[in-house]
Design a protein around this motif. Structure first.
Motif, PDB file in Angstrom:
ATOM      1  N   ALA A 108      33.260 -20.713   2.375  1.00 30.56           N
ATOM      2  CA  ALA A 108      33.598 -20.377   3.763  1.00 30.56           C
ATOM      3  C   ALA A 108      32.894 -19.078   4.120  1.00 30.56           C
ATOM      4  N   PRO A 109      32.235 -19.041   5.270  1.00 30.65           N
ATOM      5  CA  PRO A 109      31.588 -17.789   5.664  1.00 30.65           C
ATOM      6  C   PRO A 109      32.641 -16.728   5.965  1.00 30.65           C
ATOM      7  N   ARG A 110      32.230 -15.531   5.840  1.00 31.05           N
ATOM      8  CA  ARG A 110      33.171 -14.437   6.054  1.00 31.05           C
ATOM      9  C   ARG A 110      33.607 -14.409   7.521  1.00 31.05           C
ATOM     10  N   THR A 128      27.974 -14.644   2.467  1.00 35.76           N
ATOM     11  CA  THR A 128      28.769 -15.003   1.272  1.00 35.76           C
ATOM     12  C   THR A 128      27.904 -15.920   0.412  1.00 35.76           C
ATOM     13  N   PHE A 129      28.263 -15.977  -0.860  1.00 37.67           N
ATOM     14  CA  PHE A 129      27.374 -16.672  -1.802  1.00 37.67           C
ATOM     15  C   PHE A 129      28.154 -17.533  -2.772  1.00 37.67           C
ATOM     16  N   PHE A 130      27.645 -18.690  -3.044  1.00 33.17           N
ATOM     17  CA  PHE A 130      28.283 -19.587  -4.021  1.00 33.17           C
ATOM     18  C   PHE A 130      27.239 -20.079  -5.028  1.00 33.17           C
ATOM     19  N   GLU A 131      27.714 -20.139  -6.211  1.00 28.63           N
ATOM     20  CA  GLU A 131      26.822 -20.678  -7.261  1.00 28.63           C
ATOM     21  C   GLU A 131      27.668 -21.553  -8.157  1.00 28.63           C
ATOM     22  N   GLY A 132      27.309 -22.823  -8.268  1.00 31.43           N
ATOM     23  CA  GLY A 132      28.144 -23.682  -9.106  1.00 31.43           C
ATOM     24  C   GLY A 132      27.698 -25.121  -9.064  1.00 31.43           C
ATOM     25  N   LYS A 133      28.561 -25.989  -9.581  1.00 28.41           N
ATOM     26  CA  LYS A 133      28.220 -27.386  -9.704  1.00 28.41           C
ATOM     27  C   LYS A 133      28.850 -28.161  -8.580  1.00 28.41           C
ATOM     28  N   ILE A 134      28.046 -28.910  -7.925  1.00 24.39           N
ATOM     29  CA  ILE A 134      28.592 -29.804  -6.911  1.00 24.39           C
ATOM     30  C   ILE A 134      28.062 -31.187  -7.230  1.00 24.39           C
ATOM     31  N   ARG A 135      28.983 -32.090  -7.493  1.00 26.68           N
ATOM     32  CA  ARG A 135      28.598 -33.480  -7.832  1.00 26.68           C
ATOM     33  C   ARG A 135      27.481 -33.491  -8.882  1.00 26.68           C
ATOM     34  N   VAL A 139      23.906 -25.851  -7.967  1.00 26.11           N
ATOM     35  CA  VAL A 139      23.593 -25.520  -6.568  1.00 26.11           C
ATOM     36  C   VAL A 139      23.771 -24.030  -6.322  1.00 26.11           C
ATOM     37  N   LEU A 140      22.841 -23.436  -5.539  1.00 25.44           N
ATOM     38  CA  LEU A 140      23.024 -22.077  -5.032  1.00 25.44           C
ATOM     39  C   LEU A 140      23.246 -22.214  -3.522  1.00 25.44           C
ATOM     40  N   MET A 141      24.224 -21.488  -3.061  1.00 25.49           N
ATOM     41  CA  MET A 141      24.561 -21.666  -1.644  1.00 25.49           C
ATOM     42  C   MET A 141      24.858 -20.294  -1.027  1.00 25.49           C
ATOM     43  N   ALA A 142      24.220 -20.025   0.127  1.00 20.08           N
ATOM     44  CA  ALA A 142      24.524 -18.773   0.836  1.00 20.08           C
ATOM     45  C   ALA A 142      24.952 -19.132   2.273  1.00 20.08           C
ATOM     46  N   ALA A 143      25.856 -18.361   2.793  1.00 20.13           N
ATOM     47  CA  ALA A 143      26.338 -18.679   4.145  1.00 20.13           C
ATOM     48  C   ALA A 143      26.727 -17.391   4.886  1.00 20.13           C
ATOM     49  N   SER A 144      26.587 -17.460   6.180  1.00 22.67           N
ATOM     50  CA  SER A 144      27.128 -16.352   6.996  1.00 22.67           C
ATOM     51  C   SER A 144      27.482 -16.898   8.393  1.00 22.67           C
ATOM     52  N   GLU A 145      28.307 -16.151   8.978  1.00 22.24           N
ATOM     53  CA  GLU A 145      28.740 -16.609  10.304  1.00 22.24           C
ATOM     54  C   GLU A 145      27.904 -15.875  11.353  1.00 22.24           C
ATOM     55  N   VAL A 146      27.487 -16.645  12.283  1.00 22.97           N
ATOM     56  CA  VAL A 146      26.676 -16.074  13.362  1.00 22.97           C
ATOM     57  C   VAL A 146      27.434 -16.330  14.681  1.00 22.97           C
ATOM     58  N   VAL A 147      27.505 -15.310  15.483  1.00 23.71           N
ATOM     59  CA  VAL A 147      28.195 -15.506  16.770  1.00 23.71           C
ATOM     60  C   VAL A 147      27.144 -15.480  17.873  1.00 23.71           C
ATOM     61  N   ALA A 154      28.374 -21.346  11.658  1.00 23.85           N
ATOM     62  CA  ALA A 154      28.163 -21.032  10.211  1.00 23.85           C
ATOM     63  C   ALA A 154      26.796 -21.570   9.797  1.00 23.85           C
ATOM     64  N   VAL A 155      25.965 -20.651   9.263  1.00 23.54           N
ATOM     65  CA  VAL A 155      24.620 -21.070   8.805  1.00 23.54           C
ATOM     66  C   VAL A 155      24.610 -21.105   7.247  1.00 23.54           C
ATOM     67  N   TYR A 156      24.309 -22.275   6.760  1.00 22.39           N
ATOM     68  CA  TYR A 156      24.274 -22.428   5.284  1.00 22.39           C
ATOM     69  C   TYR A 156      22.853 -22.689   4.825  1.00 22.39           C
ATOM     70  N   VAL A 157      22.559 -22.165   3.649  1.00 20.30           N
ATOM     71  CA  VAL A 157      21.358 -22.643   2.925  1.00 20.30           C
ATOM     72  C   VAL A 157      21.843 -23.104   1.544  1.00 20.30           C
ATOM     73  N   VAL A 158      21.604 -24.371   1.258  1.00 20.90           N
ATOM     74  CA  VAL A 158      22.069 -24.938  -0.026  1.00 20.90           C
ATOM     75  C   VAL A 158      20.830 -25.327  -0.855  1.00 20.90           C
ATOM     76  N   GLU A 159      20.611 -24.613  -1.907  1.00 16.58           N
ATOM     77  CA  GLU A 159      19.400 -24.868  -2.734  1.00 16.58           C
ATOM     78  C   GLU A 159      19.809 -25.558  -4.039  1.00 16.58           C
ATOM     79  N   ASP A 160      19.172 -26.631  -4.246  1.00 15.73           N
ATOM     80  CA  ASP A 160      19.424 -27.350  -5.520  1.00 15.73           C
ATOM     81  C   ASP A 160      18.580 -26.691  -6.618  1.00 15.73           C
ATOM     82  N   VAL A 161      19.222 -26.247  -7.734  1.00 21.85           N
ATOM     83  CA  VAL A 161      18.436 -25.601  -8.808  1.00 21.85           C
ATOM     84  C   VAL A 161      18.241 -26.532 -10.004  1.00 21.85           C
ATOM     85  N   MET A 162      18.490 -27.819  -9.788  1.00 20.02           N
ATOM     86  CA  MET A 162      18.268 -28.767 -10.896  1.00 20.02           C
ATOM     87  C   MET A 162      16.812 -28.738 -11.337  1.00 20.02           C
TER      88      MET A 162
END
Lengths: 470, 220
Positions: A108-110, A128-135, A139-147, A154-162
Motif C-alpha cells: 500500500a502506498p504511504r 514504499t518498497f516491497f521485495e518478496g515472492k508473489i506466485r 518480485v521487487l515492487m515500489a509504489a508511491s501515492e501521487v495527488v 497510486a503509481v506502482y513499478v513491479v519488476e520481476d527479478v526471476m
C-alpha cells in the motif's frame, strides 16, 4: 594407493574446496550487488515515473474536466511514461496495468503525511518498497501515492527479478564447469609431475627386487639431483656393502664345503682299508701270517685316523679367540726345538736356530704349533737316507723364517700348498705320515694372528717360509 | 685259466686287502701303487681281463691310465673316493665299465667284476677245486676226469661256493641265489644239498660249515 594417486586426489580436493569457497562467495556477492542495483533501479524508475506522470497529468488536467475526460487524460499521461512493469491505481481501481496481479494486495502506498504540493498542482508522497515472492516469482515492487487535482493515484513499478536469479544460476553453472575443468587440469598436472618424480623410485624398487632375487651386482640407475637421487646413492652404497658381504660369505661357505669334502675324502681311504680287512678276517680262511698282516693294516689305519682327527680338531678349534701376549722369541724357539727334537732326529735332520732376542706379540701355544708344522714340513724336504739334512729357524724383527735346502716345491704347486689336504706328492707324504693339514693349520694360525705367510722355493735347492707378524 | 686282474691303488692297505681277497677266490692279481709303474709294466705284459683303477694316483692318475687301458682293450672299473658326480660322469662317459665308491665291500666289487667279465666274454667259466672241475657254460661237473651227475640245485650251490672260493657264503646268500629272492620255505633243504655235494664229490672236509654263518669251500 600409489603416491601419485594420493597427491593427485589431495590436490584435486584442495583445489575443489578453494574453488567452491571462492565461487560461492563471488556468487553471493554478485547476487547481492545485482539485487541492490535492481532495487535502486526499481526505485528510480518508479520515482521518475511518478514524478513525470504527476507533472504531466497536473499540467493537462483541469478541475472542470468531466470524469471521462479526466480518466482518459490520466491514462494518456501515464501511458506516455509507463512500460509493462508500471501499474496505475486510483483507490482500489486499476487504471492501467500490463500485469496479471493487483499490487495493492502486497503493497500500500504511504497515505500520510500530507503530500507536499507541487507548483503544477500535484503532489506526491514518499516511496514504499516491497521485495518478496508473489506466485512463485521473486518480485521487487515500489509504489508511491501521487495527488493530481485533489485526486490520489497510486503509481506502482513491479519488476520481476526471476531473470536475475536465472542469470545467477547460469553463472553458477559456468563457474562450476570452469572450476571442474580447473580441478581436473590441476590434478592432471600434479599426476604428471608426481609420476615423473616417482619414476626414479620405480627404478630403485626394481633394483631392490632384483637384488633380493640374488643379482647382487645390480645398481639403481638414478641420476637426479633431488632427495631421490640422494636415496639412490645411499641405496647403491648399501647394495655394494651387501654384495661384498655376500661374496665374503659365499667364499667362506665355499671354503668350508671344500674343507668338508676334503675331510670326507681323507676319511674314506682308511675307512675302506679297515672295512676290507675286517671282511677278509670275517669271511676268508686266511693263514696265520695273512691274518697278522691284516690286523696290522687295520691298526695302522686306525692310528692314522686318530691322528687325522687330532689335526682336524686343532684346525677347527682355532675358530675361537686366541690369547696373545708378549713372548720372548728365544723362549718360543726353545719350545719348538724341544717338541721337534725326536722327530728331526728320526729323520736325520738338524735344526739350527738364530734370533734377535726380542719379543713377539703372539699366542705362544698356537705360534709354537705353527712353527712346529713348518719345521716338520721342512724336514720332509730331504730324502731319507740321503745324508744329514738341515733346517734353519730364524727370528728377527717380527719375522719368523723356516728354511731348508731340500727338494723344493714345484712352481705350479706353490699356490695350493696351504689348501687343506693338498699334498705335492701324495704317496710320499703318506709314507711320511703327512695329512695335508699341517700347512693349512699353519695358515689358519697365521690368519688368526693377522700375520702374513710367504713361501719362496726353488726346486732342487730348498724352500723358505716366512711369517710376517704385525 | 683264472681271470687276470690289474689293480692300481696307491693305498697299500686297500690294495693288499682287495688282492688277497681276489686271489683266494681264484683270480690272479697284479698290484701297482703308482700309475707310471703300472704303465711301464703294461708295455711288456698287458694280458689282463680287467683293471681296477683308483682315480687319485701318484704319477699318472686313473683317468689318464684309462686311455692306455683302452689301447690294450682292458675293461676298467674305477675304485674312487670321489663321490662328486662330475668325476663319475667323466669316468663313465669315457667308457669305463663301472665304478665303485669307497668305502666298498669286496663282495659287491666281485659281483660287478663278474658282470663286466661276463659282458665282455672274459668270465672264466671253468672252476677247479682239487680234482673237481665245474664248467658253468656246459653245466657239467667232472671229478678226476669222470663226469659226475648233479641235480640242478646242487650244481648252483656248488657254483656259488666255487665263485666265492675260500670266502664264507652265508645261508641267506645261497638261498637267495639258488632258490630265488623270496624263498620262504624250509632252509634245511640247503643242508641236504650240501650233504649230497660232500658225498658225491668227496668234499667232506673242503666244504666247511661255519655255525650260524654259512659255508665255505676251502682249498688252502
Amino acid at each position: 594407493m600409489k603416491l601419485w594417486q594420493k597427491a593427485a586426489s589431495a590436490c584435486a580436493g584442495v583445489l575443489a574446496a578453494v574453488v567452491a569457497v571462492c565461487s560461492g562467495a563471488m556468487l553471493l556477492y554478485a547476487r547481492h550487488t545485482i539485487l541492490d542495483m535492481s532495487r535502486e533501479q526499481v526505485r528510480t524508475k518508479q520515482r521518475d515515473l511518478a514524478v513525470s506522470f504527476s507533472e504531466m497529468a497536473g499540467y493537462y488536467l483541469r478541475d472542470t474536466d468531466s470524469d471521462a475526460v479526466r480518466d482518459s487524460l490520466v491514462n494518456y499521461c501515464f501511458a506516455r511514461f509507463a512500460d509493462n512493469t508500471a501499474v496505475l491505481m486510483r483507490r482500489d481501481q486499476t487504471l492501467s496495468s500490463a500485469l496479471d496481479i493487483d499490487p495493492s494486495d502486497w503493497l500500500a502506498p504511504r497515505a500520510d503525511p500530507v503530500p507536499v504540493p507541487e507548483p503544477w498542482g500535484g503532489a506526491y508522497r514518499d516511496q514504499t518498497f516491497f521485495e518478496g515472492k508473489i506466485r512463485d516469482r521473486d518480485v521487487l515492487m515500489a509504489a508511491s501515492e501521487v495527488v493530481v487535482r485533489q485526486e490520489a493515484y497510486a503509481v506502482y513499478v513491479v519488476e520481476d527479478v526471476m531473470d536475475i536469479h536465472r542469470s545467477l544460476t547460469v553463472m553458477a553453472l559456468i563457474f562450476l564447469g570452469v572450476s571442474l575443468a580447473g580441478v581436473a587440469l590441476g590434478a592432471g598436472a600434479v599426476t604428471l609431475l608426481m609420476r615423473r618424480g616417482a619414476r626414479p623410485l620405480a627404478a630403485l624398487s626394481g633394483a631392490a627386487r632384483r637384488i633380493a632375487g640374488g643379482e647382487y651386482d645390480i645398481r639403481a640407475d638414478v641420476d637426479t639431483a633431488d632427495e631421490i637421487g640422494a636415496l639412490a646413492a645411499d641405496f647403491n652404497t648399501m647394495a655394494q656393502a651387501v654384495q661384498d658381504h655376500v661374496a665374503e660369505l659365499s667364499e667362506t661357505a665355499q671354503r668350508q664345503r671344500l674343507f668338508i669334502g676334503g675331510v670326507t675324502h681323507e676319511f674314506k681311504t682308511p675307512l675302506t682299508a679297515i672295512l676290507l680287512h675286517t671282511r677278509l678276517l670275517q669271511k676268508v680262511n686266511m693263514t696265520e701270517d695273512e691274518r697278522r698282516q691284516s690286523l696290522a693294516h687295520i691298526e695302522r689305519q686306525c692310528t692314522w685316523l686318530e691322528r687325522l682327527t687330532q689335526k682336524l680338531l686343532k684346525t677347527v678349534a682355532l675358530k675361537q679367540q686366541i690369547a696373545k701376549k708378549q713372548v720372548p722369541v728365544r723362549e718360543l724357539i726353545d719350545r719348538v726345538r724341544a717338541s721337534t727334537q725326536q722327530l728331526l732326529a728320526s729323520r736325520n735332520v738338524a735344526l739350527e736356530t738364530a734370533c734377535d732376542g726380542g719379543t713377539v706379540f703372539v699366542d705362544e701355544d698356537l705360534m709354537q704349533s705353527l712353527l712346529v708344522n713348518l719345521v716338520d714340513n721342512a724336514s720332509k724336504a730331504y730324502d731319507p737316507g740321503g745324508g744329514e739334512g738341515r733346517v734353519w729357524l730364524t727370528a728377527c724383527d717380527n719375522v719368523l723364517e723356516v728354511c731348508d735346502a731340500g727338494r723344493g716345491i714345484p712352481a705350479e704347486a706353490l699356490g695350493r700348498i696351504f689348501e687343506p689336504f693338498y699334498m705335492v706328492d701324495k704317496s710320499r707324504s703318506k709314507k711320511n705320515g703327512g695329512s695335508g693339514l699341517g700347512l693349512a693349520l699353519a695358515k689358519q694360525i697365521a690368519d688368526a694372528h693377522g700375520a702374513r705367510l710367504e713361501v719362496y722355493s726353488a726346486p732342487g735347492k730348498g724352500t723358505a717360509v716366512q711369517v710376517f707378524l704385525q | 685259466m683264472n681271470n687276470r686282474i690289474l689293480i692300481v691303488e696307491d693305498d697299500e692297505s686297500i690294495a693288499s686287502a682287495v688282492a688277497l681277497n681276489l686271489q683266494v677266490a681264484g683270480y690272479d692279481c697284479a698290484v701297482f701303487d703308482d700309475g707310471r709303474r703300472a704303465l711301464q709294466a703294461l708295455e711288456t705284459d698287458h694280458a689282463y681281463d680287467l683293471a681296477l683303477l683308483d682315480i687319485m694316483l701318484p704319477g699318472v692318475d686313473g683317468f689318464e691310465l684309462f686311455g692306455h687301458m683302452q689301447r690294450y682293450n682292458i675293461p676298467v672299473i674305477y675304485m674312487t673316493a670321489k663321490t662328486d658326480s662330475a668325476s663319475e660322469i667323466k669316468g663313465l662317459r669315457d667308457g669305463a665299465e663301472d665304478y665303485i665308491v669307497k668305502p666298498f665291500d669286496v663282495l659287491t666289487l666281485m659281483v660287478r667284476m663278474e658282470k663286466v667279465l661276463r659282458r665282455t666274454g672274459r668270465l672264466n667259466t671253468v672252476y677247479r677245486v682239487r680234482d673237481i672241475e665245474l664248467n658253468s657254460e656246459t653245466r657239467t661237473v667232472t671229478k678226476g676226469g669222470r663226469p659226475v651227475y648233479l641235480q640242478p640245485m646242487e650244481f648252483d650251490v656248488l657254483l656259488l661256493l666255487l665263485r666265492y672260493k675260500n670266502m664264507t657264503v652265508t645261508r641267506e646268500q645261497l638261498m637267495e641265489e639258488v632258490w630265488g629272492y623270496d624263498y620262504v620255505g624250509e632252509t634245511r633243504v640247503l643242508d641236504i644239498k650240501i650233504f649230497s655235494l660232500r658225498k658225491k664229490l668227496d668234499l667232506g672236509d673242503a666244504i666247511r660249515t661255519l655255525p650260524k654263518l654259512g659255508y665255505r669251500l676251502e682249498d688252502r
